[in-house]
Design a protein around this motif. Sequence first.
Motif, PDB file in Angstrom:
ATOM      1  N   UNK A  52      44.344  38.009  48.974  1.00 41.99           N
ATOM      2  CA  UNK A  52      44.550  39.344  48.439  1.00 41.99           C
ATOM      3  C   UNK A  52      45.130  39.231  47.034  1.00 41.99           C
ATOM      4  N   UNK A  53      44.327  39.574  46.017  1.00 45.07           N
ATOM      5  CA  UNK A  53      44.758  39.389  44.636  1.00 45.07           C
ATOM      6  C   UNK A  53      44.450  40.638  43.823  1.00 45.07           C
ATOM      7  N   UNK A  54      45.283  40.897  42.799  1.00 47.90           N
ATOM      8  CA  UNK A  54      45.004  42.015  41.911  1.00 47.90           C
ATOM      9  C   UNK A  54      43.849  41.655  40.969  1.00 47.90           C
ATOM     10  N   UNK A  55      43.178  42.654  40.467  1.00 48.71           N
ATOM     11  CA  UNK A  55      42.063  42.440  39.540  1.00 48.71           C
ATOM     12  C   UNK A  55      42.599  42.270  38.128  1.00 48.71           C
ATOM     13  N   UNK A  56      42.078  41.306  37.370  1.00 45.87           N
ATOM     14  CA  UNK A  56      42.576  41.093  36.006  1.00 45.87           C
ATOM     15  C   UNK A  56      42.249  42.267  35.089  1.00 45.87           C
ATOM     16  N   UNK A  57      43.238  42.708  34.347  1.00 46.24           N
ATOM     17  CA  UNK A  57      43.040  43.778  33.362  1.00 46.24           C
ATOM     18  C   UNK A  57      43.404  43.305  31.957  1.00 46.24           C
TER      19      UNK A  57
END
Length: 420
Positions: free
Chosen positions: A11-16
């Motif tokens: 579970x990882x955040x999306x790169x912005x």
Amino acid sequence: MEANQPGDALSFDRPTAAYIHIPFCRRRCFYCDFPISVVGDKPPRSRQVGQSDTGFGTIAEYVDLLCQEIHTTPVLSRSLATVFLGGGTPSLLTVSQLEQILETVDQRFGIDASAELSMEIDPDTVDLDRLRGYRAAGINRLSLGVQAFQPELLIACGRTHTPADIYAAVEAIHRVGVTNFSLDLISGLPHLTLDHWQDSLSQAIDLNPTHLSVYDLTVEPGTAFDRWYTPGADPLPSDEATAQMYRIAQKTLTQAGYHHYEISNYARSGYACQHNCIYWENRSYYGFGMAAASYTNGQRFTRPRKRREYYQWIQTLVKQNGTIDCPIVSQNERLLDTLMLGLRLAAGLSVPGLIAQFGEAIVSQVLDCLQPYQRQGWVVLEGEQSQRLHLTDPEGFLFSNVVLTSLFERFAAQDAELLA
């Protein structure tokens, strides 16, 4: 941002955010161990804007291959909130080269209309026309490598600019309408006195930047300073003197209205560097270019540090359709990263957030490890039910290495399975 759950390694955040490394400099500063290529002293400002440079052909080749890497990288998100061009000296790019890079990034990943687009510049590599071109290409935040305001100190650390170049660059920044700009200063330089330091801080404040970065000199192995000097011995300031410089900077800049939001960074209200905050919050980001690091899909990866190896790596990347094979950061490593990055921020870390990610038992161990530093006055747990954990300013920040080393020694040796 998608929150990571305890035990859920997928579970990882999306790169912005995207970092882009431009590894070219006119010469190597005496303190620098960054991965760069030296291209000589011919000033780029002598050409027409957008025109190629005799002797700078390697930059054009690099930009082409860099854009190939960007175009090949898998798309994990379609909305970038920050783009940061660092180096090296990104202001050696022509306007057309900058446009080529930003257009490639935008086509591949999309850049938000309100995105922070930052670029590092050296004072003697830009003029009004060049900055106008950068501004038209989309750059809305500039980071000016000042380091010192005394000519003898600039010479002593191998910088190519003069104090007059600093003032000329800031005037040009104002004239092209970039209101969000930062100045970098370095404490601990050889021959730097407390009077010099106070003078540099005062001159920096007079230029009214929205942001200031204040770094303490580290004598890195293999640098010219490493060959010439011994840390803490003349002509370098003593450890006590550099600690005093840190305290002077904190007092002077906060009294001038700058918020000390990170160990080495100060900003006017609303002007903290959005891109760097993504690093300190241990969120995902793309990295492009020689020696650039990325953190996506729970994987940290650093590209080759030498240009030839980097070019060869791009060829392999293309053959593999953008696939990078490296292990996922373990839960143990992620804990240490989160602590060591988050405690750099004045806001510190949310204790409930740590518990959500790593579990109550692990966070209890963290707090137990930090108790001696709470008694020392370097660490604070504040808010109802101790909601936030942070270092004190300036003493906690000043001794952060002691605190972080203790955390590292406590947790680094533990088996990752205990935290999975």
